[in-house]
Design an enzyme around this catalytic site. Structure first.
Site, PDB file in Angstrom:
ATOM      1  N   HIS A   6       0.813  -1.217   0.000  1.00 48.08           N
ATOM      2  CA  HIS A   6       0.000   0.000   0.000  1.00 48.08           C
ATOM      3  C   HIS A   6       0.846   1.266   0.000  1.00 48.08           C
ATOM      4  O   HIS A   6       1.965   1.284   0.515  1.00 48.08           O
ATOM      5  CB  HIS A   6      -0.889   0.042   1.240  1.00 48.08           C
ATOM      6  CG  HIS A   6      -1.728  -1.175   1.425  1.00 48.08           C
ATOM      7  ND1 HIS A   6      -1.957  -1.733   2.653  1.00 48.08           N
ATOM      8  CD2 HIS A   6      -2.401  -1.947   0.534  1.00 48.08           C
ATOM      9  CE1 HIS A   6      -2.744  -2.790   2.520  1.00 48.08           C
ATOM     10  NE2 HIS A   6      -3.021  -2.948   1.243  1.00 48.08           N
ATOM     11  N   ASP A  14      -6.658  -6.557  -1.538  1.00 49.09           N
ATOM     12  CA  ASP A  14      -5.226  -6.818  -1.740  1.00 49.09           C
ATOM     13  C   ASP A  14      -4.956  -7.897  -2.786  1.00 49.09           C
ATOM     14  O   ASP A  14      -3.839  -8.005  -3.283  1.00 49.09           O
ATOM     15  CB  ASP A  14      -4.545  -7.189  -0.423  1.00 49.09           C
ATOM     16  CG  ASP A  14      -4.243  -5.972   0.444  1.00 49.09           C
ATOM     17  OD1 ASP A  14      -4.353  -4.835  -0.058  1.00 49.09           O
ATOM     18  OD2 ASP A  14      -3.904  -6.157   1.624  1.00 49.09           O
ATOM     19  N   LYS A  43       6.037   6.157   7.217  1.00 49.40           N
ATOM     20  CA  LYS A  43       5.571   5.293   8.297  1.00 49.40           C
ATOM     21  C   LYS A  43       6.753   4.852   9.142  1.00 49.40           C
ATOM     22  O   LYS A  43       7.843   4.617   8.626  1.00 49.40           O
ATOM     23  CB  LYS A  43       4.877   4.052   7.732  1.00 49.40           C
ATOM     24  CG  LYS A  43       3.587   4.349   6.990  1.00 49.40           C
ATOM     25  CD  LYS A  43       2.990   3.090   6.399  1.00 49.40           C
ATOM     26  CE  LYS A  43       1.721   3.411   5.627  1.00 49.40           C
ATOM     27  NZ  LYS A  43       1.190   2.201   4.974  1.00 49.40           N
ATOM     28  N   TYR A  58       1.932   1.288  13.831  1.00 50.37           N
ATOM     29  CA  TYR A  58       2.685   2.202  12.992  1.00 50.37           C
ATOM     30  C   TYR A  58       2.201   3.625  13.096  1.00 50.37           C
ATOM     31  O   TYR A  58       1.038   3.903  13.314  1.00 50.37           O
ATOM     32  CB  TYR A  58       2.720   1.738  11.535  1.00 50.37           C
ATOM     33  CG  TYR A  58       1.398   1.565  10.837  1.00 50.37           C
ATOM     34  CD1 TYR A  58       0.962   2.484   9.876  1.00 50.37           C
ATOM     35  CD2 TYR A  58       0.607   0.453  11.094  1.00 50.37           C
ATOM     36  CE1 TYR A  58      -0.242   2.293   9.208  1.00 50.37           C
ATOM     37  CE2 TYR A  58      -0.585   0.260  10.421  1.00 50.37           C
ATOM     38  CZ  TYR A  58      -1.016   1.187   9.483  1.00 50.37           C
ATOM     39  OH  TYR A  58      -2.197   1.004   8.823  1.00 50.37           O
TER      40      TYR A  58
END
Length: 191
Positions: free
Chosen positions: A61, A169, A71, A131
């Protein structure tokens, strides 16, 4: 904290200083001042957490354009293989990736800068993954590439028949067919 450079400029492993004794351990999981000095100035604005079972693969992603995200990821329970893929057209490392095992035991973190796709596979019976993001989630700016793109060739350390994907996904394009990638010559941190 110890910062370990990887084969791709900007993607780094962060190892905290852990202080342990017979009572357990203590470590600083985040310090704005230390991170800015050791890695780069980034202002995180959102924390996320997911829980997954063995075989779950989330990714690859990214968020496009002005909603691009950096991130800082870590595991607080279990183990994952965490992956960052360079998707900056014109980059000398375009299409290459860094893969790092993150576990509750090793307490490592991976910093993924803007311009990279991100994903992870769960290697333990269960994993809790946390995250930080430096930009708010914007569903209209979602982007993704296929987890099993042979041109990238990621070894997720899970047999393909054991991979558990969301419907979303399982339908992402290959890198060569992806649109709205990043440009290596644009500074996505410039205001």
């Amino acid at each position: 904290m110890n910062v370990i450079k990887t084969d791709i400029d900007g993607v780094v492993i962060v190892e905290p200083d852990v202080f342990g004794d017979e009572r357990g351990y203590f470590f600083e999981s985040w310090s704005q001042a230390k991170f800015d000095a050791a890695v780069r100035p980034v202002r995180f604005v959102q924390d996320n957490e997911s829980k997954s079972c063995y075989g779950v693969l989330r990714g690859l992603h990214y968020q496009k354009g002005r909603h691009a995200q950096s991130k800082l990821v870590r595991v607080v329970k279990g183990a994952v293989l965490d992956v960052a893929v360079d998707i900056r057209r014109g980059s000398p490392t375009f299409g290459r990736y860094v893969a790092v095992e993150l576990t509750a035991e090793n307490k490592r973190q991976l910093f993924i800068p803007r311009g990279f796709a991100h994903g992870f596979s769960v290697l333990s019976p269960e994993a809790v993954f946390q995250y930080k993001c430096d930009n708010l989630y914007a569903p209209q700016s979602e982007g993704a590439i296929a987890w099993n793109d042979p041109a990238i060739g990621i070894d997720w350390r899970i047999a393909p028949e054991d991979v558990i994907l969301s419907a979303k996904d399982s339908a992402h394009p290959m890198l060569c067919d992806a649109t709205d990638l990043f440009d290596y010559n644009i500074d996505y941190y410039a205001e």
